[in-house]
Write a protein that holds these residues in place. Sequence first.
Motif, mmCIF file in Angstrom:
data_model
loop_
_atom_site.group_PDB
_atom_site.id
_atom_site.type_symbol
_atom_site.label_atom_id
_atom_site.label_comp_id
_atom_site.label_asym_id
_atom_site.label_seq_id
_atom_site.Cartn_x
_atom_site.Cartn_y
_atom_site.Cartn_z
ATOM 1 N N THR A 24 0.833 -1.202 0.000
ATOM 2 C CA THR A 24 0.000 0.000 0.000
ATOM 3 C C THR A 24 0.866 1.248 0.000
ATOM 4 O O THR A 24 0.609 2.200 -0.742
ATOM 5 C CB THR A 24 -0.939 -0.003 1.217
ATOM 6 O OG1 THR A 24 -1.753 -1.178 1.184
ATOM 7 C CG2 THR A 24 -1.828 1.223 1.227
ATOM 8 N N ALA A 25 1.918 1.240 0.815
ATOM 9 C CA ALA A 25 2.841 2.381 0.842
ATOM 10 C C ALA A 25 3.528 2.559 -0.502
ATOM 11 O O ALA A 25 3.690 3.689 -0.994
ATOM 12 C CB ALA A 25 3.871 2.190 1.954
ATOM 13 N N ALA A 26 3.930 1.454 -1.131
ATOM 14 C CA ALA A 26 4.580 1.544 -2.439
ATOM 15 C C ALA A 26 3.633 2.116 -3.483
ATOM 16 O O ALA A 26 4.055 2.889 -4.361
ATOM 17 C CB ALA A 26 5.079 0.172 -2.874
ATOM 18 N N LEU A 73 10.724 -0.212 -10.013
ATOM 19 C CA LEU A 73 9.449 0.361 -9.594
ATOM 20 C C LEU A 73 9.576 1.819 -9.196
ATOM 21 O O LEU A 73 8.765 2.658 -9.596
ATOM 22 C CB LEU A 73 8.863 -0.438 -8.425
ATOM 23 C CG LEU A 73 8.346 -1.837 -8.721
ATOM 24 C CD1 LEU A 73 7.797 -2.454 -7.444
ATOM 25 C CD2 LEU A 73 7.281 -1.826 -9.808
ATOM 26 N N LEU A 74 10.574 2.126 -8.377
ATOM 27 C CA LEU A 74 10.708 3.463 -7.811
ATOM 28 C C LEU A 74 12.171 3.892 -7.800
ATOM 29 O O LEU A 74 13.065 3.043 -7.672
ATOM 30 C CB LEU A 74 10.164 3.493 -6.378
ATOM 31 C CG LEU A 74 8.654 3.419 -6.204
ATOM 32 C CD1 LEU A 74 8.311 3.102 -4.755
ATOM 33 C CD2 LEU A 74 8.007 4.737 -6.622
ATOM 34 N N PRO A 75 12.426 5.193 -7.870
ATOM 35 C CA PRO A 75 13.802 5.676 -7.724
ATOM 36 C C PRO A 75 14.346 5.333 -6.337
ATOM 37 O O PRO A 75 13.594 5.238 -5.355
ATOM 38 C CB PRO A 75 13.668 7.191 -7.900
ATOM 39 C CG PRO A 75 12.370 7.395 -8.593
ATOM 40 C CD PRO A 75 11.481 6.275 -8.162
ATOM 41 N N ARG A 76 15.641 5.166 -6.249
ATOM 42 C CA ARG A 76 16.278 4.821 -4.999
ATOM 43 C C ARG A 76 15.907 5.774 -3.872
ATOM 44 O O ARG A 76 15.677 5.359 -2.724
ATOM 45 C CB ARG A 76 17.807 4.825 -5.201
ATOM 46 C CG ARG A 76 18.658 4.641 -3.966
ATOM 47 C CD ARG A 76 18.356 3.391 -3.178
ATOM 48 N NE ARG A 76 18.058 2.237 -4.026
ATOM 49 C CZ ARG A 76 17.560 1.092 -3.574
ATOM 50 N NH1 ARG A 76 17.295 0.948 -2.293
ATOM 51 N NH2 ARG A 76 17.308 0.085 -4.398
ATOM 52 N N ALA A 77 15.814 7.069 -4.180
ATOM 53 C CA ALA A 77 15.503 8.044 -3.136
ATOM 54 C C ALA A 77 14.134 7.800 -2.523
ATOM 55 O O ALA A 77 13.924 8.039 -1.326
ATOM 56 C CB ALA A 77 15.586 9.459 -3.700
ATOM 57 N N MET A 78 13.188 7.306 -3.322
ATOM 58 C CA MET A 78 11.847 7.061 -2.786
ATOM 59 C C MET A 78 11.831 5.803 -1.929
ATOM 60 O O MET A 78 11.149 5.756 -0.894
ATOM 61 C CB MET A 78 10.837 6.986 -3.921
ATOM 62 C CG MET A 78 10.741 8.284 -4.720
ATOM 63 S SD MET A 78 9.280 8.395 -5.773
ATOM 64 C CE MET A 78 8.058 8.979 -4.600
ATOM 65 N N TRP A 79 12.566 4.764 -2.338
ATOM 66 C CA TRP A 79 12.683 3.599 -1.461
ATOM 67 C C TRP A 79 13.339 3.993 -0.142
ATOM 68 O O TRP A 79 12.894 3.574 0.938
ATOM 69 C CB TRP A 79 13.513 2.506 -2.127
ATOM 70 C CG TRP A 79 12.835 1.685 -3.183
ATOM 71 C CD1 TRP A 79 13.310 1.396 -4.422
ATOM 72 C CD2 TRP A 79 11.560 1.032 -3.097
ATOM 73 N NE1 TRP A 79 12.435 0.599 -5.120
ATOM 74 C CE2 TRP A 79 11.345 0.351 -4.320
ATOM 75 C CE3 TRP A 79 10.586 0.938 -2.103
ATOM 76 C CZ2 TRP A 79 10.197 -0.398 -4.574
ATOM 77 C CZ3 TRP A 79 9.438 0.197 -2.357
ATOM 78 C CH2 TRP A 79 9.251 -0.457 -3.576
ATOM 79 N N THR A 80 14.380 4.794 -0.233
ATOM 80 C CA THR A 80 15.080 5.224 0.978
ATOM 81 C C THR A 80 14.138 5.961 1.913
ATOM 82 O O THR A 80 14.192 5.803 3.143
ATOM 83 C CB THR A 80 16.277 6.109 0.615
ATOM 84 O OG1 THR A 80 17.184 5.347 -0.204
ATOM 85 C CG2 THR A 80 17.007 6.584 1.859
ATOM 86 N N GLN A 81 13.245 6.762 1.352
ATOM 87 C CA GLN A 81 12.275 7.488 2.170
ATOM 88 C C GLN A 81 11.378 6.509 2.937
ATOM 89 O O GLN A 81 11.051 6.743 4.102
ATOM 90 C CB GLN A 81 11.426 8.394 1.274
ATOM 91 C CG GLN A 81 10.547 9.360 2.032
ATOM 92 C CD GLN A 81 9.829 10.328 1.094
ATOM 93 O OE1 GLN A 81 9.805 10.131 -0.124
ATOM 94 N NE2 GLN A 81 9.249 11.368 1.653
ATOM 95 N N ALA A 82 11.005 5.418 2.291
ATOM 96 C CA ALA A 82 10.140 4.436 2.943
ATOM 97 C C ALA A 82 10.830 3.778 4.130
ATOM 98 O O ALA A 82 10.169 3.374 5.088
ATOM 99 C CB ALA A 82 9.710 3.373 1.938
#
Length: 350
Positions: free
Chosen positions: A70-72, A252-261
């Motif tokens: 859901t967060a992704a 799926l997502l840029p590294r910065a967005m995964w890092t934010q999660a």
Amino acid sequence: MSTTSPASPTSRVDALMQDYAGHGPGASVLVVRDGEAIVQRSYGFADLEANTPVTPQTNYRLASVSKQFTAAAILLLARDGKLSIDDPVRRWLPSLPASDDAITIRHLLTHTSGLIDYEDLMDPADTSQIHDSGVLALLAKESKHYFAPGTSYRYSNSGYALLSLIVERASGQRYADFLHARIFAPLGMRDTVAYEDGISTVAHRAFGYTFEDGRWQRTDQSTTSAVLGDGGIYSSIVDLQKWDAALYDERLLPRAMWTQAWTPATKTDEADVEYGFGWRITGETVWHSGETVGFRNVIVRWPQRHLTVVVLTNRNDPEPYAMAKQIGALFLDGSAVDASANGDVVSHAR
């Protein structure tokens, strides 16, 4: 003088999981290191009535392990420019009361909204299943909060049910369809599904059980089991290996967005645990457990070491987080033999 060979990693995992073997509800265990499944084990039965054994393809109800998906989905829509994580929730769900004006999507992601638990607002005399839209209807009538938004933490299934509805409003797709189109299908997670009775099916389905009155009894569904955003996804260790792989790259997502999660956003009610977006953070691990009627699951990742342990079970007890950490320790302390060297890579037990 004779010597005893050290136990292989797989046999040591089997020893930890011995209570799941035999004719009872089972478990699936996955250990991934550097992208490879170095242990993949199956124990017990997915369906006791039909005598269906667990296999690596068995799909379990993930319960709150679903929250990372859901967060992704929210992060995907943020990347697409369809929403902002700091949008007021009432921008997307205007039926919520004005008392919710200060709540943002970020508050929902991090369990800092203060929303009342929808489970406590349900009519105990109503035995029908509630859906995400029903959660919204209950919260639309509730102006109270546990605390002012952003001032504290309280784990909230309410928040994640609302997030699934925001995914629908922002994307123009049903939540289950969005997850399939944007996450599951692109990653080849062929059997993973946000399950909706009468709309979708679960391939190779595990049913949940509880030990009552001296025997295992099927306890697969409750009145909250149809809510998708907080816990309605079914998946297997085969598909979750593909999910884990995608968390290391930018498919799926840029590294910065995964890092934010995975960046701690708030302390929780456990001293050593912080929370990001759909993930708990403890030391060098990011992880999440999932508990619902008849299922207990966990995923624990050591991303800097490229190690992940997944334990999925279709029984009400025990909670497998401690066991997953024990399994991980076999591959972190240097005592585990390299699986590729001893040929003990992937095997299955019942």
